[in-house]
Design a protein around this motif. Sequence first.
Motif, PDB file in Angstrom:
ATOM      1  N   GLN A  96       0.836  -1.200   0.000  1.00  0.00           N
ATOM      2  CA  GLN A  96       0.000   0.000   0.000  1.00  0.00           C
ATOM      3  C   GLN A  96       0.873   1.253   0.000  1.00  0.00           C
ATOM      4  O   GLN A  96       0.558   2.227  -0.680  1.00  0.00           O
ATOM      5  CB  GLN A  96      -0.936  -0.003   1.222  1.00  0.00           C
ATOM      6  N   GLU A  97       1.969   1.219   0.754  1.00  0.00           N
ATOM      7  CA  GLU A  97       2.873   2.370   0.797  1.00  0.00           C
ATOM      8  C   GLU A  97       3.489   2.621  -0.582  1.00  0.00           C
ATOM      9  O   GLU A  97       3.586   3.763  -1.025  1.00  0.00           O
ATOM     10  CB  GLU A  97       3.959   2.107   1.836  1.00  0.00           C
ATOM     11  N   ILE A  98       3.875   1.552  -1.261  1.00  0.00           N
ATOM     12  CA  ILE A  98       4.442   1.690  -2.612  1.00  0.00           C
ATOM     13  C   ILE A  98       3.387   2.250  -3.564  1.00  0.00           C
ATOM     14  O   ILE A  98       3.671   3.146  -4.365  1.00  0.00           O
ATOM     15  CB  ILE A  98       4.968   0.329  -3.107  1.00  0.00           C
ATOM     16  N   GLU A  99       2.156   1.730  -3.470  1.00  0.00           N
ATOM     17  CA  GLU A  99       1.079   2.239  -4.324  1.00  0.00           C
ATOM     18  C   GLU A  99       0.821   3.712  -4.036  1.00  0.00           C
ATOM     19  O   GLU A  99       0.591   4.503  -4.962  1.00  0.00           O
ATOM     20  CB  GLU A  99      -0.196   1.422  -4.104  1.00  0.00           C
ATOM     21  N   ASN A 100       0.846   4.110  -2.753  1.00  0.00           N
ATOM     22  CA  ASN A 100       0.648   5.518  -2.389  1.00  0.00           C
ATOM     23  C   ASN A 100       1.759   6.395  -2.972  1.00  0.00           C
ATOM     24  O   ASN A 100       1.493   7.483  -3.492  1.00  0.00           O
ATOM     25  CB  ASN A 100       0.594   5.672  -0.874  1.00  0.00           C
ATOM     26  N   GLN A 101       2.995   5.914  -2.878  1.00  0.00           N
ATOM     27  CA  GLN A 101       4.106   6.690  -3.437  1.00  0.00           C
ATOM     28  C   GLN A 101       3.974   6.820  -4.949  1.00  0.00           C
ATOM     29  O   GLN A 101       4.239   7.891  -5.507  1.00  0.00           O
ATOM     30  CB  GLN A 101       5.428   6.030  -3.073  1.00  0.00           C
ATOM     31  N   MET A 102       3.556   5.726  -5.599  1.00  0.00           N
ATOM     32  CA  MET A 102       3.355   5.792  -7.046  1.00  0.00           C
ATOM     33  C   MET A 102       2.244   6.785  -7.388  1.00  0.00           C
ATOM     34  O   MET A 102       2.382   7.573  -8.333  1.00  0.00           O
ATOM     35  CB  MET A 102       2.999   4.394  -7.592  1.00  0.00           C
TER      36      MET A 102
END
Length: 188
Positions: A96-102
């Motif tokens: 989720q953190e990676i998706e948020n950063q993307m």
Amino acid sequence: MKDALQCDCTKYAPGIEILSVRVTKPIIPERIRRNYEQMEEERTKVLISIERQKVVEKESETQKKMAIHEAEKTATVSNILREQKLKEKENAMELQEIENQMFIAHKKCLADADFYSAMKEAEANKIKLTPEFLELKFIEAIANNTKIFFGHKVPDMVLDQRLLVGNFLENVSQQVHGERQMKSDDNA
């Protein structure tokens, strides 16, 4: 028995030779026999109860060990499942953190692109919006007007509007020339 007797006779009374030994069955009175049998029966019962007690103790010990083993197994399985769920949650959180950063990076790129586009459009408008261009647009707007007016004040109305717009265009033209003059002075 014969050998034991002969050994003792040879030692203590030499010359005596034992040829055979005969043992007869003694006659035991009935009362003593029953008493003996009862005692043997009681002794056997005591031995049986002691053995039963040992068996019960062993069974309870075995059940206790099995219960402890089962509890340890359940605790181990529970710990493994808890750690597995924890790892799954951590992985989901990282994902989720990676998706948020993307998503944030994508939005920043879009915002930067919009800003760049707006800046370029503003620069193009500064260059494009000359008094001549504005006058051309004014004439095109009047030419595209589908309303037709009849009367003797119509030409005056158009000229009055044009004079007002002309004054506006002169003010804009002076501001643009002033800005260009300041830029050329700065560059020099």
